[in-house]
Design a protein around this motif. Sequence first.
Motif, PDB file in Angstrom:
ATOM      1  N   SER A 152      44.167  32.709   3.238  1.00 45.54           N
ATOM      2  CA  SER A 152      43.762  33.036   4.615  1.00 45.54           C
ATOM      3  C   SER A 152      42.651  31.861   4.880  1.00 45.54           C
ATOM      4  O   SER A 152      42.974  31.716   6.106  1.00 45.54           O
ATOM      5  N   THR A 156      42.867  30.189   8.503  1.00 43.34           N
ATOM      6  CA  THR A 156      41.475  30.605   9.402  1.00 43.34           C
ATOM      7  C   THR A 156      40.249  30.113   8.678  1.00 43.34           C
ATOM      8  O   THR A 156      39.586  31.051   8.454  1.00 43.34           O
ATOM      9  N   PRO A 181      38.544  35.200   9.022  1.00 48.36           N
ATOM     10  CA  PRO A 181      38.873  36.015   9.996  1.00 48.36           C
ATOM     11  C   PRO A 181      40.434  36.902   9.827  1.00 48.36           C
ATOM     12  O   PRO A 181      40.671  37.860  10.142  1.00 48.36           O
ATOM     13  N   SER A 182      41.154  36.057   9.089  1.00 43.56           N
ATOM     14  CA  SER A 182      42.519  36.527   8.903  1.00 43.56           C
ATOM     15  C   SER A 182      42.759  37.220   7.677  1.00 43.56           C
ATOM     16  O   SER A 182      43.871  37.993   7.438  1.00 43.56           O
ATOM     17  N   TYR A 185      43.462  41.194   7.159  1.00 43.53           N
ATOM     18  CA  TYR A 185      44.818  41.731   7.697  1.00 43.53           C
ATOM     19  C   TYR A 185      46.007  41.137   6.781  1.00 43.53           C
ATOM     20  O   TYR A 185      46.758  42.073   6.434  1.00 43.53           O
ATOM     21  N   HIS A 246      48.005  42.467  12.246  1.00 44.89           N
ATOM     22  CA  HIS A 246      48.187  41.304  11.452  1.00 44.89           C
ATOM     23  C   HIS A 246      48.523  40.062  12.609  1.00 44.89           C
ATOM     24  O   HIS A 246      48.338  38.983  13.000  1.00 44.89           O
ATOM     25  N   ASN A 249      46.072  39.529  15.215  1.00 46.13           N
ATOM     26  CA  ASN A 249      45.217  38.600  14.792  1.00 46.13           C
ATOM     27  C   ASN A 249      45.665  36.958  14.692  1.00 46.13           C
ATOM     28  O   ASN A 249      44.958  36.189  14.978  1.00 46.13           O
ATOM     29  N   THR A 250      46.797  37.019  14.249  1.00 46.32           N
ATOM     30  CA  THR A 250      47.306  35.662  14.432  1.00 46.32           C
ATOM     31  C   THR A 250      47.496  35.365  15.701  1.00 46.32           C
ATOM     32  O   THR A 250      47.341  33.710  16.036  1.00 46.32           O
ATOM     33  N   GLU A 252      45.605  35.362  18.055  1.00 48.93           N
ATOM     34  CA  GLU A 252      44.230  34.982  18.345  1.00 48.93           C
ATOM     35  C   GLU A 252      43.882  33.675  17.808  1.00 48.93           C
ATOM     36  O   GLU A 252      43.304  32.772  18.611  1.00 48.93           O
ATOM     37  N   HIS A 253      44.162  33.557  16.462  1.00 51.43           N
ATOM     38  CA  HIS A 253      43.675  32.277  15.818  1.00 51.43           C
ATOM     39  C   HIS A 253      44.875  31.295  15.635  1.00 51.43           C
ATOM     40  O   HIS A 253      44.576  30.073  15.625  1.00 51.43           O
TER      41      HIS A 253
END
Length: 481
Positions: A152, A156, A181-182, A185, A246, A249-250, A252-253
Amino acid sequence: MFDHADAILLARIQFAFTVSFHFLFPAFTIGLASYLAVLNGLWLAGYGQVYRVLFDYWKKIFALAFAMGVVSGIVMSYQFGTNWSVFSDKAGPVIGAPMAYEVLSAFFLEAGFLGIMLFGRERVGNTLHMVATVVVAIGTLLSAFWILSVNSWMHTPAGFTIDAVTGQFLPTNFWQSIFNPSFPYRLAHTVTAAYLTTAFIVGGVGAWHLLNRTAGENPGARRMFSMAMWMAAIVAPIQVFIGDLHGLNTMEHQPQKVMAMEGHFESHPDGWAPFYLFGIPNSAEQRLDYALGIPGASSLILNHSLTAPLAGLDTIPIDEQPPVGIVFWSFRIMVGLGMLMVALGGWSLLARWRGTLFTSRPLLRFAVAMGPSGLVAVLAGWVTTEVGRQPYTIWGHLRTADSAAPLDASAVGVSLMAFVIVYFIVFGAGTFYILRLMGHAPITGGPDDWERGPIRTAGIAPGPAQGTPSEHGPSNAEEAR
């Protein structure tokens, strides 16, 4: 004859091949270790000898899968030091510590108690044997924790600085690098996938024996199938929810990864971005050919609004885009199998309610067909995640082309062919033997043996949870609890 780009491509193929083999075994053993702990605990609690029989049945398979996972994983560390030594040198100060902790806190824990779990019941007693079984299960989860934390961080990265002279990634906050951050998730999604992988393998084996007329009344096959279907019915919908989190979140990043997953070459500033069920990504022309989609579905899934705008790959430089075709199709394989898992779980609930859980041959055949689905889904998910990270090894900071050692393409090609030959021989033989073990129905003896557990053998009457076995073992209603 070959240039550096060819060498890097061969090194990537080699790493993908070896890690794919390796990933299959932990995906199975993480869930199976916990399943063994549950079986052993139920037997110790006096719920029936069938759980002891199932424990002994699956522990042999666990031992083989665990051993092949360890052997296939050893090769990975060598590749970090050879083909990807530049990456190891630059990222080592950050990822070295959690990788070491994985060995010290997880692998040593598993290895130290594995022998007791497999062979020590008669020597240490049931209580300590149960402790060893639980510790092995915890060890597999700890191993996943550290490995997924490192993975992860590569997606991130956090809690680091880059040395201006050496270009090394230096840790500034250990906990930020671990809980990047990831990570939460990815950990939840991967561990849940491992449990589902085990459930569908166990369910497929149970269904296979229930379809066999000579083993269809086997209480062990009935019980393993019932337990697996409970997992499918409960956990598969939860996995869909975790996967959605998840994905957000992906988004976002790593937005371009999601753009590739969705096949969105074009932006949708006015919303109503479609979810493409089918299409052929054309990266050269930056379009999705023969597209068939549901209008507005991507906007709804990713931003929970039909009119929410979504950016496309037309906002990303071409040299920053991942290989869209691979990511697009691997994502659909993963999602498609996930929907089939949910469908099987729902069907099993209906059959359980109707009292046909063990006699519905279409359901049993579907369960057999879905037996390897978890393994395929985790591989498809891994391809989506890792190929979607390209062209970076460490997202936004270190490109894959700059991570490889000075390689000779011919040497990498020869070693790749050697890996392919050796892996298919060694792990093919191991997998064949595991399938042979699965092909034999668990031996449970007569009805009295099915009911007898540790409490019963101690001369104490069993509790009401044990039920009353029929002539061929438990009734459908009791078995389908």
